[in-house]
Motif scaffolding. Structure first.
Motif, PDB file in Angstrom:
ATOM      1  N   GLU A 132      -2.437   8.247   9.320  1.00  0.00           N
ATOM      2  CA  GLU A 132      -3.793   7.379   9.244  1.00  0.00           C
ATOM      3  C   GLU A 132      -4.448   7.679   7.928  1.00  0.00           C
ATOM      4  OE1 GLU A 132      -4.928   5.290  11.498  1.00  0.00           O
ATOM      5  OE2 GLU A 132      -2.869   5.755  12.490  1.00  0.00           O
ATOM      6  N   THR A 133      -4.685   8.589   7.288  1.00  0.00           N
ATOM      7  CA  THR A 133      -5.325   8.671   6.038  1.00  0.00           C
ATOM      8  C   THR A 133      -4.829   7.853   4.921  1.00  0.00           C
ATOM      9  OG1 THR A 133      -5.816  11.249   6.282  1.00  0.00           O
ATOM     10  CG2 THR A 133      -6.041  10.572   4.201  1.00  0.00           C
ATOM     11  N   ILE A 134      -3.254   7.755   4.910  1.00  0.00           N
ATOM     12  CA  ILE A 134      -2.655   6.777   3.954  1.00  0.00           C
ATOM     13  C   ILE A 134      -2.874   5.098   4.292  1.00  0.00           C
ATOM     14  CG2 ILE A 134      -0.558   6.218   2.980  1.00  0.00           C
ATOM     15  CD1 ILE A 134       0.543   9.336   3.482  1.00  0.00           C
ATOM     16  N   LEU A 135      -2.777   5.150   5.683  1.00  0.00           N
ATOM     17  CA  LEU A 135      -3.106   3.799   6.150  1.00  0.00           C
ATOM     18  C   LEU A 135      -4.555   3.474   5.829  1.00  0.00           C
ATOM     19  CD1 LEU A 135      -1.547   3.714   9.527  1.00  0.00           C
ATOM     20  CD2 LEU A 135      -0.800   2.363   7.774  1.00  0.00           C
ATOM     21  N   HIS A 136      -5.344   4.170   6.034  1.00  0.00           N
ATOM     22  CA  HIS A 136      -6.851   3.891   6.010  1.00  0.00           C
ATOM     23  C   HIS A 136      -7.157   3.296   4.355  1.00  0.00           C
ATOM     24  CE1 HIS A 136     -11.175   3.730   6.458  1.00  0.00           C
ATOM     25  NE2 HIS A 136     -11.365   4.461   5.408  1.00  0.00           N
ATOM     26  N   ALA A 137      -6.498   4.126   3.331  1.00  0.00           N
ATOM     27  CA  ALA A 137      -6.520   3.828   2.040  1.00  0.00           C
ATOM     28  C   ALA A 137      -6.102   2.656   1.833  1.00  0.00           C
ATOM     29  CB  ALA A 137      -5.668   4.982   1.003  1.00  0.00           C
ATOM     30  N   PHE A 138      -4.709   2.178   2.408  1.00  0.00           N
ATOM     31  CA  PHE A 138      -4.406   0.899   1.990  1.00  0.00           C
ATOM     32  C   PHE A 138      -5.195  -0.296   2.809  1.00  0.00           C
ATOM     33  CE2 PHE A 138      -0.362   2.812   0.976  1.00  0.00           C
ATOM     34  CZ  PHE A 138      -0.122   2.145  -0.256  1.00  0.00           C
ATOM     35  N   LYS A 139      -5.843  -0.082   4.132  1.00  0.00           N
ATOM     36  CA  LYS A 139      -6.683  -1.022   4.787  1.00  0.00           C
ATOM     37  C   LYS A 139      -7.915  -1.462   3.971  1.00  0.00           C
ATOM     38  CE  LYS A 139      -4.828   0.479   9.305  1.00  0.00           C
ATOM     39  NZ  LYS A 139      -5.347   0.931  10.559  1.00  0.00           N
ATOM     40  N   VAL A 140      -8.225  -0.724   2.970  1.00  0.00           N
ATOM     41  CA  VAL A 140      -9.291  -0.843   2.187  1.00  0.00           C
ATOM     42  C   VAL A 140      -9.078  -2.120   1.640  1.00  0.00           C
ATOM     43  CG1 VAL A 140     -10.935  -0.344   0.363  1.00  0.00           C
ATOM     44  CG2 VAL A 140     -10.373   1.390   2.354  1.00  0.00           C
ATOM     45  N   ASP A 147      -6.852  -4.552   2.325  1.00  0.00           N
ATOM     46  CA  ASP A 147      -6.301  -5.526   3.259  1.00  0.00           C
ATOM     47  C   ASP A 147      -7.317  -6.064   3.934  1.00  0.00           C
ATOM     48  OD1 ASP A 147      -4.760  -7.140   4.944  1.00  0.00           O
ATOM     49  OD2 ASP A 147      -4.033  -5.558   6.017  1.00  0.00           O
ATOM     50  N   THR A 148      -8.063  -6.939   3.548  1.00  0.00           N
ATOM     51  CA  THR A 148      -9.607  -7.255   3.928  1.00  0.00           C
ATOM     52  C   THR A 148      -9.279  -8.250   5.244  1.00  0.00           C
ATOM     53  OG1 THR A 148      -9.465  -9.331   2.298  1.00  0.00           O
ATOM     54  CG2 THR A 148     -10.849  -7.130   1.886  1.00  0.00           C
ATOM     55  N   GLU A 149      -8.093  -8.809   5.212  1.00  0.00           N
ATOM     56  CA  GLU A 149      -7.766  -9.667   6.607  1.00  0.00           C
ATOM     57  C   GLU A 149      -7.024  -8.902   7.487  1.00  0.00           C
ATOM     58  OE1 GLU A 149      -5.725 -13.397   5.066  1.00  0.00           O
ATOM     59  OE2 GLU A 149      -7.266 -13.297   3.370  1.00  0.00           O
ATOM     60  N   GLY A 150      -6.799  -7.710   7.484  1.00  0.00           N
ATOM     61  CA  GLY A 150      -6.071  -7.048   8.391  1.00  0.00           C
ATOM     62  C   GLY A 150      -4.484  -7.669   8.858  1.00  0.00           C
ATOM     63  N   LYS A 151      -3.900  -8.087   7.789  1.00  0.00           N
ATOM     64  CA  LYS A 151      -2.514  -8.389   8.238  1.00  0.00           C
ATOM     65  C   LYS A 151      -1.575  -7.413   8.234  1.00  0.00           C
ATOM     66  CE  LYS A 151      -3.534 -13.304   6.741  1.00  0.00           C
ATOM     67  NZ  LYS A 151      -3.045 -14.101   6.067  1.00  0.00           N
ATOM     68  N   GLY A 152      -1.828  -6.157   7.632  1.00  0.00           N
ATOM     69  CA  GLY A 152      -0.675  -5.186   7.503  1.00  0.00           C
ATOM     70  C   GLY A 152       0.177  -5.223   6.328  1.00  0.00           C
ATOM     71  N   LEU A 185       3.285  -6.209   0.167  1.00  0.00           N
ATOM     72  CA  LEU A 185       3.972  -5.090   0.273  1.00  0.00           C
ATOM     73  C   LEU A 185       3.429  -4.460   1.742  1.00  0.00           C
ATOM     74  CD1 LEU A 185       5.189  -2.504  -0.881  1.00  0.00           C
ATOM     75  CD2 LEU A 185       2.846  -1.608  -1.484  1.00  0.00           C
ATOM     76  N   ASP A 186       4.456  -4.187   2.713  1.00  0.00           N
ATOM     77  CA  ASP A 186       4.240  -3.714   4.101  1.00  0.00           C
ATOM     78  C   ASP A 186       3.989  -2.389   3.941  1.00  0.00           C
ATOM     79  OD1 ASP A 186       4.241  -3.088   6.545  1.00  0.00           O
ATOM     80  OD2 ASP A 186       6.307  -3.760   7.038  1.00  0.00           O
ATOM     81  N   TYR A 187       2.534  -2.138   3.926  1.00  0.00           N
ATOM     82  CA  TYR A 187       2.013  -0.959   3.453  1.00  0.00           C
ATOM     83  C   TYR A 187       2.047  -0.034   4.979  1.00  0.00           C
ATOM     84  CZ  TYR A 187      -2.407  -2.329   5.783  1.00  0.00           C
ATOM     85  OH  TYR A 187      -3.428  -2.932   6.319  1.00  0.00           O
ATOM     86  N   ARG A 188       2.107  -0.536   6.177  1.00  0.00           N
ATOM     87  CA  ARG A 188       2.275  -0.011   7.261  1.00  0.00           C
ATOM     88  C   ARG A 188       3.643   0.801   7.498  1.00  0.00           C
ATOM     89  NH1 ARG A 188       0.029  -4.390  11.355  1.00  0.00           N
ATOM     90  NH2 ARG A 188       1.373  -5.601  10.092  1.00  0.00           N
TER      91      ARG A 188
END
Length: 176
Positions: free
Chosen positions: A107-115, A117-122, A160-163
Protein backbone atom coordinates in the motif's frame (compact mmCIF):
# COMPACT_ATOMS: atom_id res chain seq x y z
CA UNK A 1 22.06 -8.34 -6.32
CA UNK A 2 19.04 -10.63 -6.04
CA UNK A 3 15.83 -10.15 -7.97
CA UNK A 4 12.47 -10.11 -6.21
CA UNK A 5 11.51 -13.67 -7.20
CA UNK A 6 14.72 -15.01 -5.65
CA UNK A 7 13.97 -13.10 -2.46
CA UNK A 8 10.47 -14.59 -2.33
CA UNK A 9 11.87 -18.10 -2.91
CA UNK A 10 14.33 -17.55 -0.07
CA UNK A 11 11.54 -16.47 2.27
CA UNK A 12 9.53 -19.58 1.49
CA UNK A 13 12.49 -21.95 1.68
CA UNK A 14 13.63 -20.62 5.05
CA UNK A 15 10.09 -20.77 6.44
CA UNK A 16 9.83 -24.49 5.59
CA UNK A 17 13.35 -25.20 6.82
CA UNK A 18 12.64 -23.46 10.13
CA UNK A 19 9.41 -25.39 10.62
CA UNK A 20 11.03 -28.74 9.75
CA UNK A 21 13.70 -28.13 12.38
CA UNK A 22 11.02 -27.41 14.98
CA UNK A 23 11.86 -23.74 15.21
CA UNK A 24 9.60 -20.72 15.17
CA UNK A 25 7.33 -19.81 12.35
CA UNK A 26 9.95 -17.83 10.42
CA UNK A 27 8.45 -16.15 7.35
CA UNK A 28 5.10 -17.28 6.08
CA UNK A 29 4.88 -19.01 2.74
CA UNK A 30 4.72 -22.35 0.99
CA UNK A 31 7.71 -24.65 0.73
CA UNK A 32 10.11 -24.27 -2.14
CA UNK A 33 12.95 -26.32 -0.78
CA UNK A 34 14.26 -26.99 -4.27
CA UNK A 35 15.11 -23.29 -4.65
CA UNK A 36 17.11 -22.98 -1.44
CA UNK A 37 20.35 -24.01 -3.12
CA UNK A 38 20.28 -20.86 -5.30
CA UNK A 39 21.28 -18.83 -2.23
CA UNK A 40 24.03 -21.28 -1.41
CA UNK A 41 25.21 -20.90 -4.99
CA UNK A 42 25.21 -17.10 -4.59
CA UNK A 43 27.28 -17.48 -1.42
CA UNK A 44 29.70 -19.83 -3.19
CA UNK A 45 30.13 -17.38 -6.07
CA UNK A 46 30.94 -14.59 -3.63
CA UNK A 47 33.30 -16.79 -1.59
CA UNK A 48 35.99 -16.37 -4.26
CA UNK A 49 38.79 -18.05 -2.28
CA UNK A 50 36.52 -20.96 -1.22
CA UNK A 51 37.40 -20.77 2.49
CA UNK A 52 33.76 -20.80 3.66
CA UNK A 53 33.70 -17.10 4.55
CA UNK A 54 33.07 -13.89 2.63
CA UNK A 55 35.68 -11.25 3.45
CA UNK A 56 36.91 -7.98 1.93
CA UNK A 57 39.03 -9.70 -0.68
CA UNK A 58 36.13 -11.94 -1.72
CA UNK A 59 33.96 -8.85 -2.14
CA UNK A 60 36.69 -7.09 -4.13
CA UNK A 61 37.04 -10.14 -6.41
CA UNK A 62 33.25 -10.38 -6.80
CA UNK A 63 33.01 -6.73 -7.77
CA UNK A 64 35.88 -7.22 -10.24
CA UNK A 65 34.07 -10.19 -11.79
CA UNK A 66 31.07 -7.89 -12.24
CA UNK A 67 33.23 -5.26 -13.93
CA UNK A 68 33.65 -2.86 -11.02
CA UNK A 69 37.42 -2.69 -10.55
CA UNK A 70 38.20 0.30 -8.32
CA UNK A 71 36.17 -0.38 -5.19
CA UNK A 72 37.42 1.65 -2.22
CA UNK A 73 38.64 -0.18 0.89
CA UNK A 74 36.28 1.93 3.00
CA UNK A 75 33.28 0.67 1.01
CA UNK A 76 34.37 -2.95 1.41
CA UNK A 77 35.04 -2.47 5.13
CA UNK A 78 31.60 -0.94 5.61
CA UNK A 79 30.01 -3.91 3.87
CA UNK A 80 31.88 -6.44 6.02
CA UNK A 81 31.07 -4.46 9.19
CA UNK A 82 27.35 -5.00 8.56
CA UNK A 83 27.88 -8.56 9.79
CA UNK A 84 28.09 -9.40 13.50
CA UNK A 85 31.23 -11.48 12.82
CA UNK A 86 32.83 -13.53 10.06
CA UNK A 87 30.39 -14.04 7.17
CA UNK A 88 29.82 -17.76 6.77
CA UNK A 89 26.76 -19.14 4.99
CA UNK A 90 24.56 -18.92 8.09
CA UNK A 91 25.47 -15.27 8.69
CA UNK A 92 24.92 -14.60 4.97
CA UNK A 93 21.39 -16.04 5.20
CA UNK A 94 20.67 -14.04 8.36
CA UNK A 95 21.87 -10.81 6.78
CA UNK A 96 19.85 -11.55 3.64
CA UNK A 97 16.75 -12.14 5.76
CA UNK A 98 17.27 -8.88 7.65
CA UNK A 99 17.38 -7.00 4.35
CA UNK A 100 14.01 -8.50 3.43
CA UNK A 101 12.38 -6.87 6.43
CA UNK A 102 13.06 -3.41 4.96
CA UNK A 103 10.61 -3.72 2.07
CA UNK A 104 7.80 -1.19 2.26
CA UNK A 105 4.25 -2.54 2.41
CA UNK A 106 2.46 -2.78 -0.93
CA UNK A 107 0.00 0.00 0.00
CA UNK A 108 2.86 2.42 0.74
CA UNK A 109 4.46 1.82 -2.65
CA UNK A 110 1.09 2.01 -4.42
CA UNK A 111 0.32 5.30 -2.71
CA UNK A 112 3.62 6.76 -3.94
CA UNK A 113 2.72 5.88 -7.54
CA UNK A 114 -0.89 7.06 -7.17
CA UNK A 115 0.38 10.58 -6.51
CA UNK A 116 1.47 10.65 -10.17
CA UNK A 117 -1.64 8.87 -11.49
CA UNK A 118 -4.01 11.84 -11.38
CA UNK A 119 -6.66 10.04 -13.46
CA UNK A 120 -6.57 6.86 -11.33
CA UNK A 121 -6.00 4.53 -14.29
CA UNK A 122 -3.36 2.31 -12.64
CA UNK A 123 -0.51 3.36 -14.89
CA UNK A 124 1.88 6.25 -15.40
CA UNK A 125 3.99 7.26 -18.38
CA UNK A 126 7.32 5.43 -18.32
CA UNK A 127 9.20 8.55 -19.48
CA UNK A 128 7.79 10.50 -16.55
CA UNK A 129 8.82 7.81 -14.05
CA UNK A 130 12.27 7.61 -15.64
CA UNK A 131 12.72 11.36 -15.24
CA UNK A 132 11.62 11.25 -11.60
CA UNK A 133 13.82 8.26 -10.77
CA UNK A 134 16.87 9.94 -12.28
CA UNK A 135 16.37 13.41 -10.76
CA UNK A 136 14.77 12.94 -7.32
CA UNK A 137 15.96 11.57 -3.94
CA UNK A 138 18.05 8.38 -4.33
CA UNK A 139 18.70 8.89 -8.03
CA UNK A 140 18.74 5.94 -10.39
CA UNK A 141 21.45 5.67 -13.02
CA UNK A 142 20.56 5.18 -16.68
CA UNK A 143 21.57 1.51 -16.29
CA UNK A 144 19.30 1.01 -13.25
CA UNK A 145 16.36 2.51 -15.17
CA UNK A 146 17.10 0.20 -18.11
CA UNK A 147 17.15 -2.79 -15.76
CA UNK A 148 13.84 -1.80 -14.23
CA UNK A 149 12.18 -1.37 -17.63
CA UNK A 150 13.66 -4.67 -18.80
CA UNK A 151 11.99 -6.39 -15.85
CA UNK A 152 8.79 -4.31 -16.06
CA UNK A 153 8.47 -3.09 -19.65
CA UNK A 154 6.00 -0.33 -20.45
CA UNK A 155 3.14 -1.17 -22.80
CA UNK A 156 3.11 -0.10 -26.47
CA UNK A 157 1.75 3.32 -25.46
CA UNK A 158 4.64 3.90 -23.04
CA UNK A 159 2.58 3.28 -19.89
CA UNK A 160 3.95 1.54 -16.80
CA UNK A 161 1.47 -0.67 -14.92
CA UNK A 162 2.50 0.37 -11.44
CA UNK A 163 -0.03 -1.86 -9.66
CA UNK A 164 1.61 -4.99 -11.08
CA UNK A 165 5.07 -3.53 -10.39
CA UNK A 166 4.14 -2.91 -6.74
CA UNK A 167 2.74 -6.42 -6.41
CA UNK A 168 5.93 -7.98 -7.75
CA UNK A 169 8.11 -5.80 -5.51
CA UNK A 170 6.24 -6.90 -2.40
CA UNK A 171 5.23 -10.48 -3.31
CA UNK A 172 7.96 -11.62 -5.68
CA UNK A 173 5.77 -12.80 -8.54
CA UNK A 174 3.24 -11.45 -11.00
CA UNK A 175 -0.49 -11.66 -10.36
CA UNK A 176 -2.32 -14.26 -12.40
Amino acid sequence: MFDQSQIQEFKEWTAKDTLERGGGTGWSGSALVAHGPCLHQAFTIMDQNRDGFIDKEDLRDTFAALGRINVKNEELEAMVKEAPGPINFTVFLTMFGEKLKGTDPEETILHAFKVFDTEGKGFVKADFIKEKLMTQADRFSEEEVKQMFAAFPPDVCGNLDYRNLCYVITHGEEKD
